[in-house]
Motif scaffolding. Sequence first.
Motif, PDB file in Angstrom:
ATOM      1  N   ARG A  17       9.801   7.456 -27.189  1.00 42.14           N
ATOM      2  CA  ARG A  17       9.871   6.002 -27.185  1.00 42.14           C
ATOM      3  C   ARG A  17       9.083   5.397 -28.331  1.00 42.14           C
ATOM      4  N   GLY A  53      13.951   3.748 -26.516  1.00 42.98           N
ATOM      5  CA  GLY A  53      13.650   5.165 -26.342  1.00 42.98           C
ATOM      6  C   GLY A  53      14.922   5.973 -26.255  1.00 42.98           C
ATOM      7  N   PHE A 113       8.977   7.498 -33.132  1.00 42.78           N
ATOM      8  CA  PHE A 113       8.635   7.748 -31.737  1.00 42.78           C
ATOM      9  C   PHE A 113       7.304   8.467 -31.562  1.00 42.78           C
TER      10      PHE A 113
END
Length: 445
Positions: free
Chosen positions: A204, A217, A38
């Motif tokens: 995300r 996410g 992420f």
Amino acid sequence: MKIYVGYLASALLLLTLPAIAQELTPLPQPAEELFVPFGETRTLLDRQGVHVEGMRSKPEEALYLPDVDTTGARYLTLYYSRDVAGHEGDFTLSILTVPYDGGLLLYADLNNDEDLRNDGPPQRLADSTGAVTFALVAPNDPMQVTHRTVLHIPTGVRTGQLSQAWFAGMMDEDGNLKPMFKNLMNISGEKGTFLFDERPVLARGMLARDSDTLAVGVFDFNVNGRYDDEEDLLLVDLDRDGRLIHTGDSAHVFKLNEVFEIDGRRYRLSHVDPYGRGVRFVEVSDLPTGDYLAEQKAAYDAAEMKPRGTIDLDSAFWALEMPTLDGDTLRLADLRGRPLLLNVWGEWCAPCRMEMPMLIEADGLHTPEELLIVGVLSSSDEEAARAYLDAIGATWKQVRITDAFRDRVNLRMYPTNLLVGAAGETAIEAGVVNLRFVEQWLIGR
């Protein structure tokens, strides 16, 4: 204005958190799983509401102030998650805002000791385009960080997600919030006495499988800087429209332990990094669960809807006219004499979209003589509203809201549903409604 109740209080600004976090707790590397990193940036949901924070002439708690000229200064209070160990019962961040040529200087009590003199230099919030994000660290865990942003113009307006015309319509020509929004937000609303705030708490990345990729996410739902709590949610862009949203797209929202399906193949999360650095997926043979979707529907269906009050409908109300989306003019007087449901909504409003399936069901159960539904649209993007109505199959008449209608019903929130009996003398005013509420009203009117 106190929009979010209960947030993280004790806080420190941690500039090198991601690098430290990677060194302290390396992610596990199980075999035959899909890893989605992420990264360090936290973003907003792709469909984000507009939240207003009112500033006051006096602080809500006793503060030690820096040695600065406080002429014209105002105080802002932001609220954080109660779900953080070590907060000691104080869930607020106090901020002193001092005008300067070109914007505001923000002195934030980041260490929560009620002393604004020991938190480093102030942040500069420039007029119009300025934004300041505060990184707040849990007192018992320096890796647990959440963020709050304050700004003059919401990100959605600056990026085109919300229309400039709709945003400008919130205010009068002098920059004051219009009465409807002042009442809705419960603040004074004069120019210079409010800011907008946002929560960048979405971690995300992109899930790669075979030759396909799609956005995924984890949404820090309880806004406490951890991404592995029971309340937190997995978002999967199953329709490949590039958007990760929480409400209005419930079929793409999952609990962290759910099984979900991508093009006939089933997956579940095998690991969620607690600090939002990434997740791992494993393919499974279990059936998809749909727990989040089922819980949302059950809670909505079971809710005891209560009217907010009753509105007297005089001749001035029935004389109102509003333009339809089809280019005609609708006269309310032409609707009098039958049970009427006026659904005041906007495509930007998540609770408005939540009740739309119920309205479709109610519309299908009754003839127009038994129940006539009319949508009163307050839109930030009319094309998006039209596309949404087409996608869900809503066929009842839609009119554009007018200031005269807003003022006559003293509109305070979205959605508002006005249930008008055939006599046309009064209307029951309600917020979100379910089918049971509407049916009981029809029976008891």
